[in-house]
Structure formats: C-alpha cells, structure tokens
Design an enzyme around this catalytic site. Structure first.
Site, PDB file in Angstrom:
ATOM      1  N   TYR A  68       0.831  -1.197   0.000  1.00 61.30           N
ATOM      2  CA  TYR A  68       0.000   0.000   0.000  1.00 61.30           C
ATOM      3  C   TYR A  68       0.865   1.247   0.000  1.00 61.30           C
ATOM      4  CZ  TYR A  68       0.889   0.883   4.983  1.00 61.30           C
ATOM      5  OH  TYR A  68       1.487   1.172   6.190  1.00 61.30           O
ATOM      6  N   LYS A  84       6.485  -1.814   1.919  1.00 64.99           N
ATOM      7  CA  LYS A  84       5.306  -1.216   2.570  1.00 64.99           C
ATOM      8  C   LYS A  84       4.147  -2.203   2.460  1.00 64.99           C
ATOM      9  CE  LYS A  84       3.081   3.292   3.243  1.00 64.99           C
ATOM     10  NZ  LYS A  84       3.524   3.449   4.631  1.00 64.99           N
ATOM     11  N   GLU A 115      12.562   2.883  14.003  1.00 68.80           N
ATOM     12  CA  GLU A 115      11.601   3.895  13.545  1.00 68.80           C
ATOM     13  C   GLU A 115      10.354   3.798  14.407  1.00 68.80           C
ATOM     14  OE1 GLU A 115      10.632   3.023   9.456  1.00 68.80           O
ATOM     15  OE2 GLU A 115      10.365   0.890   9.864  1.00 68.80           O
ATOM     16  N   LEU A 126      11.371   1.422   6.792  1.00 70.40           N
ATOM     17  CA  LEU A 126      10.736   1.832   5.545  1.00 70.40           C
ATOM     18  C   LEU A 126      11.435   3.076   5.025  1.00 70.40           C
ATOM     19  CD1 LEU A 126       8.200   1.276   3.676  1.00 70.40           C
ATOM     20  CD2 LEU A 126       7.116   3.152   4.934  1.00 70.40           C
TER      21      LEU A 126
END
Length: 275
Positions: A35, A149, A182, A206
C-alpha cells in the site's frame, strides 16, 4: 459539510462505503498486498514521484506484476478532482488478487487495485507539531523486510496500542541490541552534536518519502546527517528527537517513556525543518 470518502476500483468511481472485496482476496487472507498513503495539498498530490517509485519497488519485491502505475496515478488524480478534495489523504492498495486459499502464488490471477480519497483535517496534528508529543519504547518484533510497505502491520498495531495505553501518540521500536529503528508509522530522527541522526535505508526501516525530503532540506540548512541507528542508551544525550511522515510531517518528540528529550520542548533544528 464534509465530503464522504470516494473510491476508485479498477477505474470505477464509487463511494468507499459501497466497495466490496472478496473474502478470498489474498490481501485479506494472507496480507499478500502492499500500500501507499499520499497527502493532497491544494488539490495536488504531494511527493507524487517518490511515493509511486516506492510503490513500484514494493510491488517488485513481493512479485506482484502487471500494474500500470501511470494509469494508477491518473486514477488518483481523477478521484481527487472528482470530490473535489483540496486537502485530503489518498490510500492505495494492491493485492495479489482473488484465488483459492493456498500459500503459493496462484497462476493467472489479476491483482486487485483499490484507491480511495478522503478529506484530511490537519488541525489536531498541527497542534501536536507545535507543542511536541510523547512516545513509548517498544520492542521491534516485525518481519525482516520492513523496507516493503506491506499490509502486514500486526506488530505495528500491537506496539501502537501499547503506546496509546501508556498515554503516548507513537511507539519507538528497538531491536534486541537496543538500536532504535523507527516508529510504527513514522521515521525517526535525532539531533546529537549538531547533526541529524537517522537509521540507514535497509530492511530494518521503511524508506520514508518525507524522510527523503528532510535529507534535502537539511542540506539546504547546512545540517550534517549521520545515517546510523541511535541506541536507547544515547537518548539522555540527544538534544532533539522528531518523527516524520506523510500525515505527521515533522513532529517533535518531547518525552520518551515519560523522560524529557533535551530541554523538554521542540528544538531549533526541528523547528527549522518544520518551517
């Protein structure tokens, strides 16, 4: 009166509430899907090129083929204009398609392409960007390809829930050795000894689109960048921390697990990047 979310399914415009997805879709059964999320400012897609480049990379890495990304871009713009949606969020999802439930890739199955646009009210996040936010440390239990993702977000969901139960707006994820990767849905930056510190691109994070923009902005400001992971033990000596993301933009962190970061207020590098 706010506009209702508007979907585009293989080129067909319809209200999001009317979209139907098969229970045999592999995105539903296996999370076999990727996505993207984009912001719309003034009716225009923000960082369009880098978002679609990342989508293309995710599709390649999980071997979903046959997606016309130029057509998908056109559909996204068509849906934004159809609202019209001046300030909005665009969600795009591509699954491997509908097939009997077996783990291996099915042959001859067309991918399922869905996107929708919904109004985005930035006022609450804008206030948090002004005063800063609190985060909680959580172990990073995600899979080994966080650079894809993927819609497989259960580990992110569990970490975010733990953060919310602790009264925080985000979780900072750390590896077994204490290295910080993250957030659950945001990139992490620190400021130490006048330099930006952020994890290098690779399977642990990511490659954030807003993160990439901040690299360019830091260059314009003359702020050096160190691509390395911060360690939990370094947090007491970090002058500033902030998150970046499509909806969060540049979001100062003022407390980690209840302890203040630096002065306990958004710092000058963070403010300069926000500006």
């Amino acid at each position: 009166m706010s506009l209702a979310p508007l979907a585009n399914v293989h080129g067909q415009l319809l209200p999001l509430s009317e979209v139907r997805v098969s229970v045999l879709d592999r995105g539903f059964l296996f999370g076999d899907a990727v996505y993207e999320v984009l912001r719309v400012y003034g009716g225009r897609l923000w960082l369009e090129d880098v978002h679609f480049a990342r989508l293309e990379r995710s599709l390649e890495l999980i071997q979903i083929h046959g997606i016309d990304l130029r057509q998908m871009r056109a559909r996204a713009k068509e849906t934004v204009a159809a609202g019209p949606f001046p300030e909005a969020m665009v969600y795009i999802q591509v699954t491997r398609g509908v097939a009997p439930r077996r783990h291996a890739f099915p042959a001859g199955v067309a991918p399922f392409e869905l996107l929708w646009v919904q109004p985005y009210d930035d006022s609450a996040t804008a206030e948090v960007r002004r005063v800063g936010t609190s985060v909680a440390l959580q172990p990073d239990i995600r899979w080994g390809h966080c650079d894809v993702k993927s819609t497989n977000l259960l580990a992110n969901v569990l970490a975010m829930q733990a953060a919310q139960e602790a009264g925080c707006s985000e979780a900072l994820l750390y590896l077994p050795d204490g290295s910080l990767t993250e957030g659950t849905h945001s990139s992490l930056f620190g400021v130490k000894d006048g330099a930006l510190v952020t994890a290098p691109n690779g399977p642990d994070i990511l490659p954030g689109c807003t993160r990439g923009l901040l690299f360019r902005l830091a260059g314009k400001l003359g702020v050096p960048i160190q691509e390395r992971m911060l360690h939990r033990d370094e947090l007491p000596g970090v002058a500033e921390l902030f998150l970046s993301g499509t909806t969060s933009e540049v979001l100062p962190i003022v407390r980690v697990d209840g302890r203040p970061v630096g002065s306990g207020a958004p710092g000058p590098v963070t403010r300069a990047l926000q500006q």
